[in-house]
Design an enzyme around this catalytic site. Structure first.
Site, PDB file in Angstrom:
ATOM      1  CG  HIS A 117     -48.872  70.056  74.514  1.00 24.09           C
ATOM      2  ND1 HIS A 117     -49.764  70.669  73.664  1.00 24.09           N
ATOM      3  CD2 HIS A 117     -48.173  71.053  75.104  1.00 24.09           C
ATOM      4  CE1 HIS A 117     -49.635  71.989  73.757  1.00 24.09           C
ATOM      5  NE2 HIS A 117     -48.655  72.251  74.614  1.00 24.09           N
ATOM      6  CE1 TYR A 124     -55.490  68.205  67.949  1.00 23.89           C
ATOM      7  CE2 TYR A 124     -55.925  68.315  65.596  1.00 23.89           C
ATOM      8  CZ  TYR A 124     -55.048  68.115  66.641  1.00 23.89           C
ATOM      9  OH  TYR A 124     -53.731  67.812  66.382  1.00 23.89           O
ATOM     10  N   PRO A 128     -53.242  67.250  57.665  1.00 23.17           N
ATOM     11  CG  PRO A 128     -53.002  69.541  57.624  1.00 23.17           C
ATOM     12  CD  PRO A 128     -53.429  68.389  56.796  1.00 23.17           C
ATOM     13  CE  LYS A 158     -49.966  60.688  64.293  1.00 21.88           C
ATOM     14  NZ  LYS A 158     -49.008  60.905  65.356  1.00 21.88           N
ATOM     15  CE1 TYR A 210     -51.225  65.080  69.207  1.00 24.41           C
ATOM     16  CE2 TYR A 210     -53.050  65.004  67.646  1.00 24.41           C
ATOM     17  CZ  TYR A 210     -52.068  65.707  68.322  1.00 24.41           C
ATOM     18  OH  TYR A 210     -51.912  67.058  68.090  1.00 24.41           O
TER      19      TYR A 210
END
Ligand code: FAS
Ligand code: PHB
Length: 390
Positions: A73, A201, A293, A297, A385
């Protein structure tokens, strides 16, 4: 008394990955796991690997299936007030993440360990640690009603948040830091195609939602829920309705419903225990820290802890030097706290807190507005990220 170089407590991703890496360095380990292999594999957890974790799986010789089935991704989407904003990892950092479920990581590591002939004792009961402040700690456990004990040089506490290792550090030595969030994540796994090619998200007035995946045919979804929610009150249909209501309009029609393979509620907390070392005990992974979450991580921090511990143990056994082990806790914690901050920031920014004061809502909106208006802010999100350097 039986003896071994390193006893690893816990056969989750941290313990298994450490065992495999130590094996590549010729260091013998025994892993003690309180549950059965099926139980460990039945836990549905993380879904996103940083490049550091990917690289360690390759160094452990366990990456064939990951490299074939993992999905690269190059970005992710954040949806706020109905508007989608893409964070382009590749453009902003030159890096990416790999979507490959923790269950598969654990399965690959389990299979490799079994093939290597290294000892893993499942269903090990009442594990206890003693002599941690000596040079030959002793680990005791019961298996099939028989008591056993093993002497070793080092104990690796990879036994998660509820394990015995952290509890074996004297209370006057251990310091913990914690924030418990006033909501949880209700997760559902289904054999249905994902709603998009990348993760989404969602910050919605009804609450947070996350659209993730395990493959092109298996999806993982989460919706924010109250801490008083009970899984038995959530039929699949109720979950799908709640998720669909939070999706961006363009994705509403793309949501494919199907029967849940797994459905569970996870509480969210930030937690760090210091020090991550006591004598010959070294904590790694969830045994030492927990992150909400939202930043993906948890599993990745377990991987970086394992990397530092592997390097320290290599120096100890190959060169008789202990500075890697002596510096382990400080080095691991430096990265842990940065990931704790990022996970707290993502959680605070994307969730609706119960009775959230109007000022906090305005701050959230300003944070998000600034994020989407600033290349520097989006780069900061992207580099955290995809994973900060080890
Ligand atoms: P684990 O908890 O995975 O493994 C510890 C092992 O030790 C377990 O197998 C346990 O049975 C064993 N054990 C415990 N006590 C023992 C004892 N006394 N004796 C012997 N063995 C013992 N992370 C993400 O990045 N994304 C997510 O979406 C995500 N979702 C999560 C959902 C839940 C419900 C939980 C609990 C965690 C989630 N995480 C997520 C974090 C998760 O992936 C962890 O970071 C990851 O499992 C850490 O791996 P370990 O440190 O190996 O701990
Ligand atoms: C998941 O796929 O389980 C997942 C992905 C990203 C997150 C959390 C969970 O931030």
């Amino acid at each position: 008394m039986k003896s071994v170089s390193v006893v690893i407590i816990g056969a989750g991703p941290a313990g298994l990955l450490l065992g495999q890496l130590l094996r590549t360095s010729g260091i013998e380990t025994v892993i003690l796991e309180q549950r059965s292999p099926d139980y460990v594999l039945g836990r549905i957890r993380a879904g996103v690997l940083e490049q550091g974790a990917v690289s360690l799986m390759r160094q452990a010789g366990c990456s064939e299936r990951m490299d074939k089935e993992g999905i690269v991704h190059h970005g992710t989407a954040l949806m706020v007030d109905g508007e989608m904003h893409r964070i382009d990892f590749r453009e902003l950092t030159g890096s990416s993440v790999l979507v490959y479920g923790q269950t598969e990581v654990t399965r690959d590591l389990m299979d490799a360990r079994a093939a290597s002939g290294a000892t893993t004792i499942y269903d090990a009961e009442d594990v206890s640690l003693s002599g941690l402040d000596s040079t030959r700690p002793v680990v005791r456990y019961r298996k099939d009603g028989v008591e056993h004990e093993m002497a070793c040089d080092v104990v690796a506490g990879c036994d998660g948040f509820h394990g015995v290792s952290r509890r074996s550090i004297p209370a006057d030595v251990l310091k913990t830091y914690e924030r418990v969030y006033p909501f949880g994540w209700l997760g559902l796994l289904s054999d249905t195609p994902p709603v998009d090619d990348e993760l989404i998200y969602i910050n919605d007035p009804r609450g947070f939602a996350l659209c993730s995946m395990r493959s092109q045919t298996r999806s993982r979804y989460y919706i924010q829920c109250g801490l008083d929610e009970k899984i038995e009150d959530w039929s699949d249909e109720r979950f799908w309705d709640a998720l669909q209501a939070r999706l961006p309009d363009a994705h509403q029609s793309r949501l494919v419903r199907g029967p849940s393979i797994e459905k569970s509620i996870a509480p969210l907390r930030s937690f760090v225990a210091e020090p991550m070392r006591y004598g010959r005990l070294f904590l790694a992974g969830d045994a030492a820290h927990i992150v909400p979450p939202t930043g993906a991580k948890g599993l990745n921090l377990a991987a970086s802890d394992v990397y530092y511990l592997w390097q320290g143990l290599k120096d100890f056994y190959h060169h008789g030097k202990s500075d890697g082990l002596d510096g382990y806790a400080e080095k691991a914690l430096a990265r842990v706290w940065k990931a704790e901050r990022f996970s707290w920031w993502m959680t605070t920014m994307l969730h609706r807190f119960p009775d959230q004061p109007a000022f906090e809502t305005k701050m959230q909106k300003a944070e998000l507005a600034y994020l989407f208006s600033s290349r520097a802010a989006m780069t900061a999100l992207a580099e955290n990220y995809v994973g900060l350097p080890y």
